[in-house]
Write a protein that holds these residues in place. Structure first.
Motif, PDB file in Angstrom:
ATOM      1  N   GLN A 104     -37.155 -38.047  25.017  1.00  0.00           N
ATOM      2  CA  GLN A 104     -37.095 -37.250  23.811  1.00  0.00           C
ATOM      3  C   GLN A 104     -36.626 -38.138  22.671  1.00  0.00           C
ATOM      4  OE1 GLN A 104     -36.747 -35.916  27.240  1.00  0.00           O
ATOM      5  NE2 GLN A 104     -34.647 -35.572  26.652  1.00  0.00           N
ATOM      6  N   THR A 105     -37.253 -38.011  21.541  1.00  0.00           N
ATOM      7  CA  THR A 105     -36.788 -38.725  20.358  1.00  0.00           C
ATOM      8  C   THR A 105     -37.314 -38.038  19.126  1.00  0.00           C
ATOM      9  OG1 THR A 105     -36.503 -40.904  19.351  1.00  0.00           O
ATOM     10  CG2 THR A 105     -38.687 -40.384  20.223  1.00  0.00           C
ATOM     11  N   MET A 106     -36.592 -38.155  18.062  1.00  0.00           N
ATOM     12  CA  MET A 106     -37.016 -37.559  16.805  1.00  0.00           C
ATOM     13  C   MET A 106     -38.005 -38.497  16.128  1.00  0.00           C
ATOM     14  SD  MET A 106     -33.411 -36.030  15.537  1.00  0.00           S
ATOM     15  CE  MET A 106     -32.169 -36.032  16.799  1.00  0.00           C
ATOM     16  N   GLY A 120     -25.264 -40.114  16.229  1.00  0.00           N
ATOM     17  CA  GLY A 120     -25.642 -40.726  17.490  1.00  0.00           C
ATOM     18  C   GLY A 120     -27.043 -40.394  17.959  1.00  0.00           C
ATOM     19  N   GLY A 121     -27.828 -39.741  17.121  1.00  0.00           N
ATOM     20  CA  GLY A 121     -29.190 -39.391  17.511  1.00  0.00           C
ATOM     21  C   GLY A 121     -30.125 -40.585  17.468  1.00  0.00           C
ATOM     22  N   HIS A 122     -31.095 -40.603  18.380  1.00  0.00           N
ATOM     23  CA  HIS A 122     -32.114 -41.652  18.333  1.00  0.00           C
ATOM     24  C   HIS A 122     -33.241 -41.135  17.468  1.00  0.00           C
ATOM     25  CE1 HIS A 122     -35.593 -44.084  19.515  1.00  0.00           C
ATOM     26  NE2 HIS A 122     -34.681 -45.018  19.385  1.00  0.00           N
ATOM     27  N   VAL A 123     -33.528 -41.851  16.405  1.00  0.00           N
ATOM     28  CA  VAL A 123     -34.480 -41.414  15.406  1.00  0.00           C
ATOM     29  C   VAL A 123     -35.507 -42.513  15.169  1.00  0.00           C
ATOM     30  CG1 VAL A 123     -34.711 -40.594  13.035  1.00  0.00           C
ATOM     31  CG2 VAL A 123     -32.618 -40.114  14.297  1.00  0.00           C
ATOM     32  N   ILE A 124     -36.780 -42.141  15.219  1.00  0.00           N
ATOM     33  CA  ILE A 124     -37.840 -43.061  14.837  1.00  0.00           C
ATOM     34  C   ILE A 124     -38.474 -42.460  13.591  1.00  0.00           C
ATOM     35  CG2 ILE A 124     -39.981 -44.195  15.507  1.00  0.00           C
ATOM     36  CD1 ILE A 124     -39.152 -43.733  18.438  1.00  0.00           C
ATOM     37  N   MET A 125     -38.053 -42.950  12.466  1.00  0.00           N
ATOM     38  CA  MET A 125     -38.551 -42.464  11.178  1.00  0.00           C
ATOM     39  C   MET A 125     -38.897 -43.667  10.323  1.00  0.00           C
ATOM     40  SD  MET A 125     -35.817 -39.384  10.413  1.00  0.00           S
ATOM     41  CE  MET A 125     -36.524 -38.882   8.849  1.00  0.00           C
TER      42      MET A 125
END
Length: 172
Positions: free
Chosen positions: A94-96, A118-123
């Motif tokens: 899961q990832t944003m 601490g969220g993993h974000v691909i933006m």
């Protein structure tokens, strides 16, 4: 690699249905619903939808491709000990994900806020998102779950999903 939509637990059933219909209409692999309470904001009085599901939590993963690869190696070693083929288990992460429109200061602020928690974000640009997402299959990930809890509501949510589908998913 498959991509599935993960509607926020705080969405109404109507919004979950709209998201599922969108995913079906536009070719997403599936729709996932959280199997446990997940706080998606500071207000705990907001009602949430939950469902009971059995997940292979040890192989499901929230984070980046490097961590996914490490977890896959650990999982493979455990499988070897019990005589199970690790390739017989579908692994998900899961990832944003969001393709950011140039000049979208709201998206940049959201990314900073999510990362600070601490969220993993691909933006980023479509190419930046594509370059990172393309690393997941080599890490052993079969399906990437895309939570929609941070994409906003209404048209903004679907515009972000459509950008992701057209500019990233279609190229994989």
């Amino acid at each position: 690699m498959d991509f599935s939509l993960w509607p926020a637990a705080s969405r109404t059933w109507r919004e979950v249905l709209e998201g599922a219909e969108y995913a079906e209409r536009t070719g997403w692999h599936g729709v996932w619903v959280a199997d446990h309470f997940m706080q998606n904001g500071d207000d705990l009085s907001v009602p949430v939808n939950e469902c009971l599901a059995l997940l292979a939590g040890i192989v499901n993963h929230w984070g980046n491709p490097k961590l996914a690869a490490h977890k896959g190696e650990v999982f493979a070693r455990h499988c070897e000990k019990i005589g199970r083929d690790p390739k017989s288990v579908r692994r998900s992460a899961q990832t944003m994900l969001e393709v950011v429109v140039p000049g979208d200061t709201e998206a940049i602020e959201r990314k900073e806020r999510l990362e600070s928690r601490g969220g993993h974000v691909i933006m980023g640009s479509a190419q930046e998102v594509l370059d990172t997402v393309a690393q997941y299959p080599a890490a052993g990930i079969d399906e990437l779950l895309v939570p929609d809890s941070f994409l906003g509501t209404g048209n903004r949510r679907f515009e972000a999903l459509e950008r992701l589908r057209e500019e990233v998913l279609a190229k994989l």
